[in-house]
Design an enzyme around this catalytic site. Structure first.
Site, PDB file in Angstrom:
ATOM      1  N   LYS A  11       0.823  -1.214   0.000  1.00  0.00           N
ATOM      2  CA  LYS A  11       0.000   0.000   0.000  1.00  0.00           C
ATOM      3  C   LYS A  11       0.862   1.273   0.000  1.00  0.00           C
ATOM      4  O   LYS A  11       2.058   1.232   0.298  1.00  0.00           O
ATOM      5  CB  LYS A  11      -0.938  -0.037   1.220  1.00  0.00           C
ATOM      6  CG  LYS A  11      -1.899  -1.242   1.196  1.00  0.00           C
ATOM      7  CD  LYS A  11      -2.936  -1.145   2.295  1.00  0.00           C
ATOM      8  CE  LYS A  11      -3.856  -2.367   2.280  1.00  0.00           C
ATOM      9  NZ  LYS A  11      -4.991  -2.228   3.225  1.00  0.00           N
ATOM     10  N   TYR A  51     -12.536  -2.496  -3.693  1.00  0.00           N
ATOM     11  CA  TYR A  51     -13.051  -2.602  -2.323  1.00  0.00           C
ATOM     12  C   TYR A  51     -14.578  -2.537  -2.283  1.00  0.00           C
ATOM     13  O   TYR A  51     -15.154  -2.091  -1.281  1.00  0.00           O
ATOM     14  CB  TYR A  51     -12.447  -1.493  -1.459  1.00  0.00           C
ATOM     15  CG  TYR A  51     -11.036  -1.797  -0.971  1.00  0.00           C
ATOM     16  CD1 TYR A  51     -10.795  -2.885  -0.121  1.00  0.00           C
ATOM     17  CD2 TYR A  51      -9.959  -1.002  -1.327  1.00  0.00           C
ATOM     18  CE1 TYR A  51      -9.519  -3.165   0.346  1.00  0.00           C
ATOM     19  CE2 TYR A  51      -8.667  -1.281  -0.849  1.00  0.00           C
ATOM     20  CZ  TYR A  51      -8.459  -2.357  -0.024  1.00  0.00           C
ATOM     21  OH  TYR A  51      -7.199  -2.634   0.458  1.00  0.00           O
ATOM     22  N   PHE A  59     -15.565   3.636   6.997  1.00  0.00           N
ATOM     23  CA  PHE A  59     -14.173   3.926   6.654  1.00  0.00           C
ATOM     24  C   PHE A  59     -13.920   3.929   5.145  1.00  0.00           C
ATOM     25  O   PHE A  59     -12.788   4.158   4.710  1.00  0.00           O
ATOM     26  CB  PHE A  59     -13.234   2.927   7.352  1.00  0.00           C
ATOM     27  CG  PHE A  59     -13.482   1.483   7.008  1.00  0.00           C
ATOM     28  CD1 PHE A  59     -13.027   0.926   5.821  1.00  0.00           C
ATOM     29  CD2 PHE A  59     -14.167   0.657   7.899  1.00  0.00           C
ATOM     30  CE1 PHE A  59     -13.246  -0.414   5.515  1.00  0.00           C
ATOM     31  CE2 PHE A  59     -14.395  -0.686   7.608  1.00  0.00           C
ATOM     32  CZ  PHE A  59     -13.935  -1.216   6.411  1.00  0.00           C
ATOM     33  N   ARG A  87      -2.249 -14.517   4.820  1.00  0.00           N
ATOM     34  CA  ARG A  87      -2.947 -13.780   5.888  1.00  0.00           C
ATOM     35  C   ARG A  87      -2.208 -13.951   7.218  1.00  0.00           C
ATOM     36  O   ARG A  87      -2.126 -13.024   8.018  1.00  0.00           O
ATOM     37  CB  ARG A  87      -4.406 -14.261   6.021  1.00  0.00           C
ATOM     38  CG  ARG A  87      -5.311 -13.978   4.826  1.00  0.00           C
ATOM     39  CD  ARG A  87      -5.645 -12.520   4.629  1.00  0.00           C
ATOM     40  NE  ARG A  87      -6.350 -11.916   5.753  1.00  0.00           N
ATOM     41  CZ  ARG A  87      -6.995 -10.751   5.677  1.00  0.00           C
ATOM     42  NH1 ARG A  87      -7.036 -10.067   4.538  1.00  0.00           N
ATOM     43  NH2 ARG A  87      -7.585 -10.241   6.731  1.00  0.00           N
ATOM     44  N   THR A  93      -5.712  -7.076  10.791  1.00  0.00           N
ATOM     45  CA  THR A  93      -5.976  -5.809  10.088  1.00  0.00           C
ATOM     46  C   THR A  93      -5.515  -4.615  10.932  1.00  0.00           C
ATOM     47  O   THR A  93      -4.989  -3.636  10.404  1.00  0.00           O
ATOM     48  CB  THR A  93      -7.501  -5.687   9.820  1.00  0.00           C
ATOM     49  OG1 THR A  93      -7.936  -6.858   9.135  1.00  0.00           O
ATOM     50  CG2 THR A  93      -7.816  -4.455   8.992  1.00  0.00           C
ATOM     51  N   ARG A 104       2.236  -6.553   9.158  1.00  0.00           N
ATOM     52  CA  ARG A 104       1.487  -5.384   9.640  1.00  0.00           C
ATOM     53  C   ARG A 104       1.997  -4.906  10.995  1.00  0.00           C
ATOM     54  O   ARG A 104       1.999  -3.706  11.279  1.00  0.00           O
ATOM     55  CB  ARG A 104      -0.008  -5.689   9.666  1.00  0.00           C
ATOM     56  CG  ARG A 104      -0.599  -5.628   8.256  1.00  0.00           C
ATOM     57  CD  ARG A 104      -2.014  -6.117   8.200  1.00  0.00           C
ATOM     58  NE  ARG A 104      -2.667  -5.784   6.938  1.00  0.00           N
ATOM     59  CZ  ARG A 104      -3.855  -6.264   6.578  1.00  0.00           C
ATOM     60  NH1 ARG A 104      -4.518  -7.095   7.375  1.00  0.00           N
ATOM     61  NH2 ARG A 104      -4.377  -5.919   5.416  1.00  0.00           N
ATOM     62  N   ASN A 114      -2.302   0.111   6.722  1.00  0.00           N
ATOM     63  CA  ASN A 114      -1.763  -1.137   7.260  1.00  0.00           C
ATOM     64  C   ASN A 114      -0.827  -1.889   6.322  1.00  0.00           C
ATOM     65  O   ASN A 114      -0.676  -3.102   6.418  1.00  0.00           O
ATOM     66  CB  ASN A 114      -2.892  -2.017   7.811  1.00  0.00           C
ATOM     67  CG  ASN A 114      -3.869  -2.453   6.750  1.00  0.00           C
ATOM     68  OD1 ASN A 114      -3.661  -2.194   5.566  1.00  0.00           O
ATOM     69  ND2 ASN A 114      -4.943  -3.113   7.147  1.00  0.00           N
ATOM     70  N   HIS A 117      -2.074  -5.509   1.573  1.00  0.00           N
ATOM     71  CA  HIS A 117      -3.348  -6.213   1.409  1.00  0.00           C
ATOM     72  C   HIS A 117      -3.077  -7.673   1.075  1.00  0.00           C
ATOM     73  O   HIS A 117      -2.120  -7.981   0.365  1.00  0.00           O
ATOM     74  CB  HIS A 117      -4.140  -5.582   0.252  1.00  0.00           C
ATOM     75  CG  HIS A 117      -5.270  -6.448  -0.234  1.00  0.00           C
ATOM     76  ND1 HIS A 117      -6.520  -6.422   0.355  1.00  0.00           N
ATOM     77  CD2 HIS A 117      -5.337  -7.390  -1.218  1.00  0.00           C
ATOM     78  CE1 HIS A 117      -7.303  -7.305  -0.267  1.00  0.00           C
ATOM     79  NE2 HIS A 117      -6.609  -7.895  -1.225  1.00  0.00           N
ATOM     80  N   GLU A 128      -9.375 -10.720  -7.678  1.00  0.00           N
ATOM     81  CA  GLU A 128      -8.450  -9.594  -7.510  1.00  0.00           C
ATOM     82  C   GLU A 128      -7.272  -9.703  -8.485  1.00  0.00           C
ATOM     83  O   GLU A 128      -6.851  -8.700  -9.073  1.00  0.00           O
ATOM     84  CB  GLU A 128      -7.978  -9.546  -6.054  1.00  0.00           C
ATOM     85  CG  GLU A 128      -9.129  -9.202  -5.104  1.00  0.00           C
ATOM     86  CD  GLU A 128      -8.785  -9.315  -3.627  1.00  0.00           C
ATOM     87  OE1 GLU A 128      -7.649  -9.721  -3.278  1.00  0.00           O
ATOM     88  OE2 GLU A 128      -9.663  -8.986  -2.798  1.00  0.00           O
TER      89      GLU A 128
HETATM   90  P1  DAT Z   1      -8.170  -6.774   5.578  1.00  0.00           P
HETATM   91  O1  DAT Z   1      -7.356  -5.791   4.758  1.00  0.00           O
HETATM   92  O2  DAT Z   1      -7.397  -7.285   6.765  1.00  0.00           O
HETATM   93  O3  DAT Z   1      -8.772  -7.873   4.739  1.00  0.00           O
HETATM   94  P2  DAT Z   1     -10.815  -5.595   5.689  1.00  0.00           P
HETATM   95  O4  DAT Z   1     -11.120  -6.361   4.443  1.00  0.00           O
HETATM   96  O5  DAT Z   1     -11.775  -5.729   6.823  1.00  0.00           O
HETATM   97  O6  DAT Z   1      -9.365  -5.940   6.238  1.00  0.00           O
HETATM   98  O7  DAT Z   1     -10.729  -4.040   5.357  1.00  0.00           O
HETATM   99  C1  DAT Z   1     -10.094  -3.588   4.169  1.00  0.00           C
HETATM  100  C2  DAT Z   1      -9.232  -2.393   4.511  1.00  0.00           C
HETATM  101  O8  DAT Z   1     -10.050  -1.313   4.966  1.00  0.00           O
HETATM  102  C3  DAT Z   1      -8.227  -2.618   5.652  1.00  0.00           C
HETATM  103  O9  DAT Z   1      -7.037  -3.217   5.207  1.00  0.00           O
HETATM  104  C4  DAT Z   1      -8.006  -1.224   6.149  1.00  0.00           C
HETATM  105  C5  DAT Z   1      -9.375  -0.581   5.984  1.00  0.00           C
HETATM  106  N1  DAT Z   1     -10.141  -0.682   7.237  1.00  0.00           N
HETATM  107  C6  DAT Z   1     -10.783  -1.769   7.731  1.00  0.00           C
HETATM  108  N2  DAT Z   1     -11.356  -1.508   8.908  1.00  0.00           N
HETATM  109  C7  DAT Z   1     -11.083  -0.213   9.171  1.00  0.00           C
HETATM  110  C8  DAT Z   1     -11.392   0.686  10.238  1.00  0.00           C
HETATM  111  N3  DAT Z   1     -12.110   0.276  11.298  1.00  0.00           N
HETATM  112  N4  DAT Z   1     -10.914   1.954  10.170  1.00  0.00           N
HETATM  113  C9  DAT Z   1     -10.190   2.382   9.127  1.00  0.00           C
HETATM  114  N5  DAT Z   1      -9.860   1.601   8.074  1.00  0.00           N
HETATM  115  C10 DAT Z   1     -10.295   0.331   8.095  1.00  0.00           C
HETATM  116 MG    MG Z   2     -10.208  -7.751   3.301  1.00  0.00          MG
END
Ligand code: DAT
Ligand code: MG
Length: 139
Positions: A11, A51, A59, A87, A93, A104, A114, A117, A128
């Site tokens: 990222k 996304y 968010f 993962r 996350t 991370r 973070n 991805h 993807e």
């Molecule tokens: P991951 O990337 O671990 O699969 P996710 O699919 O739940 O997590 O969310 C996608 C991305 O969105 C994550 O990498 C960062 C952002 N994100 C998720 N939860 C968040 C939050 N509570 N506040 C801010 N950004 C968030």
């Molecule tokens: Mg995800």
């Protein structure tokens, strides 16, 4: 049976601060082979489509703004049980909840920034990878 491919993105926060090299080294050392890789700038439309599952989350807007704030490195990775193993290498996350030694834990600045991805299922990994790579860009 679990598949042997996953999809990953380094990222903007990690690319910007020169962490791509150390992150790629961690990925290689964890037994992943890189079978596709390029640096690109995501358009807002690409980031929103990528996304899509998070469109209704509070968010979402911040996520899209961040993901389009600078170049990213997209890649396809191969190893046995790729999705789950990657993962595990990524960690939670939220970097505060991530295990020591995970990408991370080491490189994330916050939940939003973070660092990397990783796909969550074989189906997402295929979707993807297809989203960013044509057939002739995969090895
Ligand atoms: P991951 O990337 O671990 O699969 P996710 O699919 O739940 O997590 O969310 C996608 C991305 O969105 C994550 O990498 C960062 C952002 N994100 C998720 N939860 C968040 C939050 N509570 N506040 C801010 N950004 C968030
Ligand atoms: Mg995800």
């Amino acid at each position: 049976m679990n598949g042997d491919l996953t999809f990953a993105i380094i990222k903007p926060n990690a690319v910007r601060t020169g962490k791509s090299g150390p992150i790629l080294a961690m990925i290689n050392e964890a037994g992943f082979e890189i079978t596709g890789l390029k640096m690109i700038m995501l358009t807002t439309q690409q980031a929103e489509n990528f996304y899509d599952e998070h469109r209704d989350k509070p968010f979402f807007e911040g996520l899209i703004e961040f993901m389009t704030s600078g170049p990213v490195i997209v890649m396809i990775l191969r190893r046995e049980n790729a999705v789950e193993e990657f993962r595990n290498l990524l960690g939670n996350t939220d970097p505060e909840k991530a295990e020591p030694g995970t990408i991370r834990k080491i490189y994330a600045i916050s939940v939003r920034m973070n660092a990397v991805h990783g796909s969550e299922s074989d189906e997402s990994a295929r979707r993807e990878a297809d989203f960013f790579f044509s057939d002739i860009e995969r090895f």
